[in-house]
Design a protein around this motif. Sequence first.
Motif, PDB file in Angstrom:
ATOM      1  N   VAL A   1       0.819  -1.196   0.216  1.00 20.48           N
ATOM      2  CA  VAL A   1      -0.112  -0.091  -0.158  1.00 20.48           C
ATOM      3  C   VAL A   1       1.101   1.390   0.001  1.00 20.48           C
ATOM      4  O   VAL A   1       2.015   1.361   0.787  1.00 20.48           O
ATOM      5  CB  VAL A   1      -0.947   0.015   1.313  1.00 20.48           C
ATOM      6  CG1 VAL A   1      -1.753   1.447   1.350  1.00 20.48           C
ATOM      7  CG2 VAL A   1      -1.727  -1.142   1.348  1.00 20.48           C
ATOM      8  N   VAL A   2       0.496   2.142  -1.025  1.00 20.87           N
ATOM      9  CA  VAL A   2       1.313   3.499  -0.864  1.00 20.87           C
ATOM     10  C   VAL A   2       0.300   4.512  -0.711  1.00 20.87           C
ATOM     11  O   VAL A   2      -0.570   4.964  -1.655  1.00 20.87           O
ATOM     12  CB  VAL A   2       2.062   3.623  -2.153  1.00 20.87           C
ATOM     13  CG1 VAL A   2       2.728   5.106  -2.140  1.00 20.87           C
ATOM     14  CG2 VAL A   2       2.937   2.475  -2.632  1.00 20.87           C
ATOM     15  N   ASP A   3       0.330   4.951   0.769  1.00 21.66           N
ATOM     16  CA  ASP A   3      -0.713   6.095   0.926  1.00 21.66           C
ATOM     17  C   ASP A   3      -0.137   7.372   0.362  1.00 21.66           C
ATOM     18  O   ASP A   3       1.060   7.761   0.583  1.00 21.66           O
ATOM     19  CB  ASP A   3      -0.797   6.032   2.625  1.00 21.66           C
ATOM     20  CG  ASP A   3      -2.136   6.964   2.973  1.00 21.66           C
ATOM     21  OD1 ASP A   3      -2.859   7.188   2.294  1.00 21.66           O
ATOM     22  OD2 ASP A   3      -1.954   7.488   3.983  1.00 21.66           O
ATOM     23  N   GLU A   4      -1.086   8.306   0.079  1.00 27.17           N
ATOM     24  CA  GLU A   4      -0.677   9.617  -0.463  1.00 27.17           C
ATOM     25  C   GLU A   4       0.280   9.421  -1.595  1.00 27.17           C
ATOM     26  O   GLU A   4       1.372   9.981  -1.554  1.00 27.17           O
ATOM     27  CB  GLU A   4      -0.049  10.684   0.539  1.00 27.17           C
ATOM     28  CG  GLU A   4      -0.962  10.621   1.844  1.00 27.17           C
ATOM     29  CD  GLU A   4      -2.474  11.490   1.852  1.00 27.17           C
ATOM     30  OE1 GLU A   4      -2.574  11.876   0.509  1.00 27.17           O
ATOM     31  OE2 GLU A   4      -3.144  11.398   2.783  1.00 27.17           O
ATOM     32  N   GLU A   5      -0.075   8.518  -2.648  1.00 25.55           N
ATOM     33  CA  GLU A   5       0.914   8.183  -3.510  1.00 25.55           C
ATOM     34  C   GLU A   5       1.319   9.322  -4.470  1.00 25.55           C
ATOM     35  O   GLU A   5       2.595   9.218  -5.104  1.00 25.55           O
ATOM     36  CB  GLU A   5       0.374   7.220  -4.519  1.00 25.55           C
ATOM     37  CG  GLU A   5      -0.927   7.577  -5.216  1.00 25.55           C
ATOM     38  CD  GLU A   5      -0.637   8.353  -6.708  1.00 25.55           C
ATOM     39  OE1 GLU A   5       0.663   7.996  -7.196  1.00 25.55           O
ATOM     40  OE2 GLU A   5      -1.450   9.020  -7.109  1.00 25.55           O
ATOM     41  N   HIS A   6       0.652  10.467  -4.374  1.00 27.14           N
ATOM     42  CA  HIS A   6       1.039  11.666  -5.216  1.00 27.14           C
ATOM     43  C   HIS A   6       2.176  12.586  -4.609  1.00 27.14           C
ATOM     44  O   HIS A   6       2.662  13.428  -5.367  1.00 27.14           O
ATOM     45  CB  HIS A   6      -0.331  12.531  -5.398  1.00 27.14           C
ATOM     46  CG  HIS A   6      -0.556  13.244  -4.058  1.00 27.14           C
ATOM     47  ND1 HIS A   6      -1.219  12.657  -3.107  1.00 27.14           N
ATOM     48  CD2 HIS A   6      -0.230  14.446  -3.595  1.00 27.14           C
ATOM     49  CE1 HIS A   6      -1.182  13.673  -2.065  1.00 27.14           C
ATOM     50  NE2 HIS A   6      -0.716  14.584  -2.202  1.00 27.14           N
ATOM     51  N   ASP A   7       2.534  12.188  -3.185  1.00 28.62           N
ATOM     52  CA  ASP A   7       3.308  13.119  -2.766  1.00 28.62           C
ATOM     53  C   ASP A   7       4.739  13.336  -3.242  1.00 28.62           C
ATOM     54  O   ASP A   7       5.475  12.049  -3.517  1.00 28.62           O
ATOM     55  CB  ASP A   7       3.352  12.558  -1.243  1.00 28.62           C
ATOM     56  CG  ASP A   7       4.035  13.979  -0.385  1.00 28.62           C
ATOM     57  OD1 ASP A   7       5.072  14.217  -0.300  1.00 28.62           O
ATOM     58  OD2 ASP A   7       2.967  14.674   0.122  1.00 28.62           O
ATOM     59  N   GLY A   8       5.501  14.301  -3.403  1.00 28.94           N
ATOM     60  CA  GLY A   8       6.668  14.379  -4.025  1.00 28.94           C
ATOM     61  C   GLY A   8       7.904  13.984  -3.022  1.00 28.94           C
ATOM     62  O   GLY A   8       9.154  13.949  -3.296  1.00 28.94           O
ATOM     63  N   SER A   9       7.503  13.695  -1.686  1.00 33.32           N
ATOM     64  CA  SER A   9       8.596  13.486  -0.853  1.00 33.32           C
ATOM     65  C   SER A   9       9.033  11.762  -0.889  1.00 33.32           C
ATOM     66  O   SER A   9       9.883  11.496  -0.123  1.00 33.32           O
ATOM     67  CB  SER A   9       7.768  13.485   0.787  1.00 33.32           C
ATOM     68  OG  SER A   9       7.536  14.693   1.175  1.00 33.32           O
ATOM     69  N   TYR A  10       8.067  11.425  -1.667  1.00 31.92           N
ATOM     70  CA  TYR A  10       8.541   9.873  -2.157  1.00 31.92           C
ATOM     71  C   TYR A  10       9.771  10.083  -3.137  1.00 31.92           C
ATOM     72  O   TYR A  10      10.386   8.894  -3.191  1.00 31.92           O
ATOM     73  CB  TYR A  10       7.253   9.320  -2.785  1.00 31.92           C
ATOM     74  CG  TYR A  10       6.363   8.729  -1.816  1.00 31.92           C
ATOM     75  CD1 TYR A  10       6.705   7.544  -0.914  1.00 31.92           C
ATOM     76  CD2 TYR A  10       5.091   9.016  -2.088  1.00 31.92           C
ATOM     77  CE1 TYR A  10       5.790   7.061   0.053  1.00 31.92           C
ATOM     78  CE2 TYR A  10       4.167   8.291  -1.102  1.00 31.92           C
ATOM     79  CZ  TYR A  10       4.336   7.571   0.001  1.00 31.92           C
ATOM     80  OH  TYR A  10       3.357   7.120   0.721  1.00 31.92           O
ATOM     81  N   LYS A  11      10.112  11.179  -3.432  1.00 35.04           N
ATOM     82  CA  LYS A  11      11.343  11.035  -4.586  1.00 35.04           C
ATOM     83  C   LYS A  11      12.387  11.654  -3.655  1.00 35.04           C
ATOM     84  O   LYS A  11      12.282  12.548  -3.137  1.00 35.04           O
ATOM     85  CB  LYS A  11      10.978  12.122  -5.435  1.00 35.04           C
ATOM     86  CG  LYS A  11      12.197  12.335  -6.688  1.00 35.04           C
ATOM     87  CD  LYS A  11      12.117  10.969  -7.678  1.00 35.04           C
ATOM     88  CE  LYS A  11      12.902  11.146  -8.838  1.00 35.04           C
ATOM     89  NZ  LYS A  11      14.125  11.915  -9.003  1.00 35.04           N
TER      90      LYS A  11
END
Length: 820
Positions: free
Chosen positions: A400-410
């Motif tokens: 599960v990837v919550d708040e998948e839009h968030d740029g902090s994942y990069k």
Amino acid sequence: MKPDDAVSYAQVAVLNGPAEPLHYRIPQLREPTARPGVRVLVPLGRREALGIVVDTTPTLPDPSLEKGLKDLAAVLDERPVLPEDLLRLCRWMATYYLHPLPAVLETALPPGLTAKPAIRYRLTDEGRRALLGSAAPSAGARALEEALAASGELGACELRDLPRGWKAHAHRLEEKGWIRKEFAWPSTQPTQKVIRIVQLVREPPPERLTRSRHLRGFVEVLLEAGGSCPLARIRARVPNVHYWVQKLTEEGFLRVQDREVLRESPLAQEMPPSAPASLTPEQDQVVRRVGEVLDSGGFHPLVLYGVTGSGKTEVYLALIERVLAAGRTALVLVPEIALSTQLEALFRSRFGSGLAVWHSGLSPGVRDDQWKKIVRGESPVVLGVRSAVFSPLPNLGLIVVDEEHDGSYKQEDRLRYHARDAAVMRARLVGVPVVLGSATPSLQSIHNWRLGRYELLRLEKRVEERPLPQVAVVDMRRHRGPFRVLSPELQEALRETLEQGYQAILFLNRRGFATFFLCRTCGYVLQCPHCAVSATYHQSSDRLQCHYCGWEAQIPGACPVCGKHALIPFGFGTERVEEEFKRSFPHVETVRIDRDAVSRPGQLVEHLNAFRSGKARVLIGTQMVAKGHDFPQVTLVGVINADTSLQVADFRSGETTVQLLLQVAGRAGRGDAPGRVLIQTYNPQHHAIQAAVHMDYLRFCEAELTSRQALQYPPFTRLARLLVTAPDPEAAKRVAGECAGTAEELKEAFAADDRPVALMGPAPAPIHKLKGRYRWNLYIKAWSHAHLQPFLEALMAWVAHRKLPRTVHVAVDRDPMSSL
């Protein structure tokens, strides 16, 4: 050892070594444990290096490699620290992000597992007898034998002082079995927490208990605890505890043992206890559909598009329970530590000790223990931020990837990977579903749904039929002077909210007190000497600070250019918002959450708990408070300046603005009372602002995708950035130009092969200087990954063979999220 004794070969990625794996022979005595995923020590030049076995083969790809091939020096793990699926993920990331495989593997492991171990030599019983009549061949050998005979073991400090020649002799003694080489991991051994347990084997005779009230109290404590108790707890209640422990142990009444204790994350928010909620019809429909996908097996990406407050977290919990019931494990990613602290409390109440938490806010000891729980299979659920995508979960069943839009994942340095994309690839490699949840899915995910690659699931209603908040715009062009921060409309709304006993959130995605200091005489702006950015003024410390490199300085008395005393502050951040609010509402308690106010995760949890409990009535913060948080008493959200992200020179600025506004607006009205949102802006008619006002995200996506397609921007094309940096501005410019020249030649060759590629640049980066290094960008755009990947590989191969100055760095940023 003779080469004939080797029965197979290992490919080893050497940490801090060559970019490509090296081949080593696996000696027969190492063969059973030398498997892919284990750590090994290997000879590299004149030293031993730490590496990871990435493959084993019975033969070499080229027989000529046999000449000069060396043996593995040691296998350090009984079982792999990286399972097969993670090794495959790391190989893919090394290829896709054009990053050395050893560096990718190092990113995937906890720091404690990548430090080189300290070596110790211990004398065996056979060696102790044999050395009595031994004749050492050299001074170093004699010194080694004498030191071993005297102490029985030698560590790094003692070995360092021995004369030359001891290493070869130590190798000979090890082959004879006279000494044993051991490895001590300095970063993991001290972090092990051990407690002493006192266990009652049998009670002392009654007459003895009657004579001594201290002994009677000692035994009563043990009986109350069920017969065994930590020594520290007994010490707090019984005097002279060590006397009784020693005496009763010697008499056979007690047994004392040391027990390892796995430390848990201490950063969960304080949440009121609650039973699992009944699923709404929409939630139940989503859970049923994903359940069908789980039952059918295989890779299947799903986008869970649910409005704020629709109960996506409850859907995640229900799905994870289903996965655990099937005997499998689950991985849940969140973009920031601030969000993980709330979910940790919810997940802990549901899964107890079966939950492992992973993020950089944990102490090294806690992280080591969480890793042990995951590897041992004691925690079938892992909750963490970006790096948790590397969790070595066995038998993975769901991601599960919550708040998948968030740029902090990069990640924006070194290995520039996107954790959401890595999670999707890991799900593909393992063959399991992946759920990408958000109230504002990325345009990339929406585009993949439109193409039929992803399945879209919707939660269009808030739980308990609660209405979405009412959103209104405040046109700041009509306000001047004292109302630049808090408009009269927002002040009145705050007053009404507080009088009704509710809470409010004030959001501004900019920290500090003043954005910059400007000289009114010559126009000079005070800048960081290491970065091409203005220095931000922080009133709490009365200092200027660079938010990129951390440089700090006092405010100069006069302008450094013209010498006039005409420096004044301009702009404002969260610190100024807090001051303006307290000026209007002096008796209202506030908490501020930004990187300055919460420098450690413990402070973050304290601030969030203070707001949740009602001790603070108003929360002021940056994007750290904009998403995921559930505060039922919040009925008002004030966006201080909605235009900050619109001014960024990036084709994603509109998407980022709408996502941020809708996310922070969604914090209002999540309880029984309806919510409202006031958006202060100087661009009230901008399509991104209007999309937030009408809370119609999908309509915005349709318009934005049409614009992106016309301009040939992602997700309709594939984009990469070549970043050239150097401390010398001319060197950076020259190398960027050379890279662009080579790229032009490659572009022509690819065009001849009907693989069109577009180049943009080279040009100075918007932040031309950062942390003392000058920066140039070269953008490469292609229609597909099949065209872009070989182009980048060819370009970076040229860079690798071109002998660049050591101070010049060239990096590839695939799918860049920032143009700065």
